[in-house]
Scaffold this active site. Sequence first.
Site, mmCIF file in Angstrom:
data_model
loop_
_atom_site.group_PDB
_atom_site.id
_atom_site.type_symbol
_atom_site.label_atom_id
_atom_site.label_comp_id
_atom_site.label_asym_id
_atom_site.label_seq_id
_atom_site.Cartn_x
_atom_site.Cartn_y
_atom_site.Cartn_z
ATOM 1 N N HIS A 217 0.837 -1.190 0.000
ATOM 2 C CA HIS A 217 0.000 0.000 0.000
ATOM 3 C C HIS A 217 0.874 1.242 0.000
ATOM 4 O O HIS A 217 1.881 1.316 0.708
ATOM 5 C CB HIS A 217 -0.930 0.023 1.214
ATOM 6 N N HIS A 218 0.458 2.214 -0.802
ATOM 7 C CA HIS A 218 1.267 3.421 -0.957
ATOM 8 C C HIS A 218 1.398 4.205 0.339
ATOM 9 O O HIS A 218 2.358 4.952 0.527
ATOM 10 C CB HIS A 218 0.655 4.308 -2.040
ATOM 11 N N SER A 219 0.454 4.055 1.253
ATOM 12 C CA SER A 219 0.544 4.775 2.520
ATOM 13 C C SER A 219 1.608 4.187 3.438
ATOM 14 O O SER A 219 2.113 4.878 4.324
ATOM 15 C CB SER A 219 -0.810 4.762 3.234
ATOM 16 N N ASP B 194 4.901 3.932 -9.038
ATOM 17 C CA ASP B 194 3.554 4.470 -9.133
ATOM 18 C C ASP B 194 3.515 5.783 -9.868
ATOM 19 O O ASP B 194 3.460 6.833 -9.277
ATOM 20 C CB ASP B 194 2.964 4.649 -7.750
#
EC number: 2.3.1.20
Length: 497
Positions: A142-144, A201
């Site tokens: 997850h990008h977070s 991304d």
Amino acid sequence: MSQTARRLGPQDMFFLYSESSTTMMHVGALMPFTPPSGAPPDLLRQLVDESKASEVVEPWSLRLSHPELLYHPTQSWVVDDNFDLDYHVRRSALASPGDERELGIPVSRLHSHALDLRRPPWEVHFIEGLEGGRFAIYIKMHHSLIDGYTGQKMLARSLSTDPHDTTHPLFFNIPTPGRSPADTQDSVGGGLIAGAGNVLDGLGDVVRGLGGLVSGVGSVLGSVAGAGRSTFELTKALVNAQLRSDHEYRNLVGSVQAPHCILNTRISRNRRFATQQYPLDRLKAIGAQYDATINDVALAIIGGGLRRFLDELGELPNKSLIVVLPVNVRPKDDEGGGNAVATILATLGTDVADPVQRLAAVTASTRAAKAQLRSMDKDAILAYSAALMAPYGVQLASTLSGVKPPWPYTFNLCVSNVPGPEDVLYVRGSRMEASYPVSLVAHSQALNVTLQSYAGTLNFGFIGCRDTLPHLQRLAVYTGEALDQLAAADGAAGLGS
């Protein structure tokens, strides 16, 4: 539960808040491997067993403190005291012998499913059954939790340049690396990077970068010493962009030139992933012939592939598609060799049938955009990029509402090109053949293309909404055919015609 906690930063919160059933905010990588000669038949099983027996360090051991409420005001990362490595490390198989297209099918399905945010949000899948005894590793995060740049850096550190190295740590044994300014200034063939240096991304970094650009505008306007100068320079640049009549600036792409397109619709949760790999030397040779960068050549063949792909769908606009590109430029006020991260818009030449003339159109637009940025100081570059991207908010709103505005859009898709390892890399003696970024898509951005160089090759990762863009593999194939057409074209057509 562990008492130590790390608050999420604003950018991490943005990606967490953006998570939905259709817009999943995870990114990933697909890496095919060839085992060494004489490798045991259970090589992959050994690697999976070793992985499941490994120690996991932060950030890979962290989960959200309040997974039941993503918008919790004190959302933090905390150590998961019930961490289950068997859940995160998985093994699957293709019907042997599987090819690249068949590998793309399970990766597409895996990327279509959201990560469980009640657990540390990452997974690694070992996929066997590729022809020739090969296997692949697909990782998503997850990008977070891990931004694309950091994730790519950690993945690279978990691989070895020595084919005989059997003790190199796996990626989840490696803590978060430090990040130096020089790391964000690497580039390949013309300076395109993924946003602020992230690798995996492209679209996510553009969206994330917009927040920083807006902050940059505030910083410019909030500075008593610099506000007047930078605001004046920004205004002058915007006016000059409209008034310039010389050849270079006539090709500057503005923020309301992108045609309405099938790419700019609402998306579903379903994804389709496809790949292509080309020798860098081949792209360099074409670029040298036409005085173009590697990135210009890459954009031109993507444009050629999209032209045929959309035409077959009956969705090819009369005007060229517009692409947003993260770039690194040197401001005019920087004498120390530093760079500034910004965004530009460029044409893909999808309205041009001739491959050489398409490359000419792409090169002219990227040159004009970079020349425009080089005429500004760093503050003005940030402000100009923010102003250039501002109309995208209206584009997104119109997509969500289903009402098309009477004016053009800002851009149709994002393409990022980032530098990867120059040396051949190995995991437990198995040679990594390629490193394909698996990015994310969003409403009004149903297609993303992220490129990464690796050991003399350029690797293309196409990710799209399956329901919006059926048969995405054809786009990847058509991109390769566009490269063949460009290589076979008569150089006499040139960029100057």
